[in-house]
Write a protein that holds these residues in place. Structure first.
Motif, short mmCIF file in Angstrom:
data_model
loop_
_atom_site.label_atom_id
_atom_site.label_comp_id
_atom_site.label_asym_id
_atom_site.label_seq_id
_atom_site.Cartn_x
_atom_site.Cartn_y
_atom_site.Cartn_z
N ASN A 119 38.63 52.48 50.64
CA ASN A 119 39.24 53.34 49.63
C ASN A 119 38.14 54.07 48.86
OD1 ASN A 119 40.89 54.61 47.84
ND2 ASN A 119 41.63 52.75 46.82
N HIS A 159 39.10 52.54 42.39
CA HIS A 159 40.31 51.78 42.10
C HIS A 159 39.91 50.65 41.15
CE1 HIS A 159 43.67 49.03 42.67
NE2 HIS A 159 44.35 50.08 43.10
N PRO A 160 40.72 50.40 40.11
CA PRO A 160 40.35 49.36 39.13
C PRO A 160 40.10 47.98 39.75
CG PRO A 160 42.27 50.62 38.37
CD PRO A 160 41.96 51.07 39.76
N LYS A 161 40.89 47.61 40.73
CA LYS A 161 40.70 46.29 41.36
C LYS A 161 39.44 46.27 42.22
CE LYS A 161 45.41 44.69 41.11
NZ LYS A 161 46.60 44.24 41.79
N ALA A 162 39.14 47.39 42.91
CA ALA A 162 37.91 47.48 43.70
C ALA A 162 36.70 47.41 42.77
CB ALA A 162 37.90 48.76 44.52
N LYS A 163 36.80 48.03 41.60
CA LYS A 163 35.71 48.00 40.63
C LYS A 163 35.42 46.57 40.19
CE LYS A 163 34.27 49.58 36.05
NZ LYS A 163 33.49 48.38 35.86
N ILE A 164 36.47 45.80 39.98
CA ILE A 164 36.30 44.40 39.57
C ILE A 164 35.57 43.62 40.67
CG2 ILE A 164 37.53 42.23 39.10
CD1 ILE A 164 39.69 43.97 37.69
N VAL A 165 35.97 43.83 41.93
CA VAL A 165 35.32 43.14 43.05
C VAL A 165 33.85 43.54 43.12
CG1 VAL A 165 35.28 42.89 45.56
CG2 VAL A 165 37.46 42.88 44.34
N LYS A 166 33.58 44.83 43.00
CA LYS A 166 32.18 45.31 43.04
C LYS A 166 31.38 44.72 41.89
CE LYS A 166 32.62 49.75 45.39
NZ LYS A 166 32.35 51.18 45.26
N LEU A 182 34.36 48.30 50.59
CA LEU A 182 35.35 48.82 49.65
C LEU A 182 35.34 50.34 49.61
CD1 LEU A 182 35.03 46.24 46.75
CD2 LEU A 182 36.98 46.56 48.28
#
Length: 123
Positions: free
Chosen positions: A83, A87-94, A79
């Protein structure tokens, strides 16, 4: 589809897999912490002379934590590569992949307590 080996290598993937393990050990503090705890658990198991079934649970617990930590690290690095900005969506995945490590670690602690407490208290 043909399998092409680079540089006439005889082994497929083992070198790359080993490089990945070395990389995660060198770059990830949490992985090194998990390794230290694993070494402590293995040492305690040797001292307390765990039986075969107890070893099975300890090895599966240790392996599960190390595998989830590797996967979590790979997800985070991918991730960050795709990027670098937060990014808010990347934060959720992490956060979800870190949550998987936490759940696995809690499971390993529970297994450790179930295996080691009776040995410590002499039950």
């Amino acid at each position: 589809m043909h399998l092409v080996l680079k540089d006439n290598q005889k082994s497929i993937g083992f070198k790359y897999a080993w490089n990945g393990i070395i990389s995660v050990v060198r770059s990830e503090r949490n992985f090194r912490i998990h390794l230290l705890v694993a070494i402590i658990a293995i040492t305690a198991g040797l001292v307390m002379q765990l039986n075969q079934i107890e070893w099975l649970f300890i090895v599966v617990a240790i392996g599960s934590v190390l595998v989830t930590e590797c996967v979590n690290s790979a997800i985070e690095k991918m991730l960050d590569y795709l990027n670098p900005e937060i990014h808010p969506k990347a934060k959720i995945v992490k956060d979800m992949s870190a949550g998987a490590v936490l759940l696995c670690s809690i499971m390993a602690v529970v297994i450790g307590l179930i295996v080691f407490i009776p040995k410590i208290v002499g039950i």
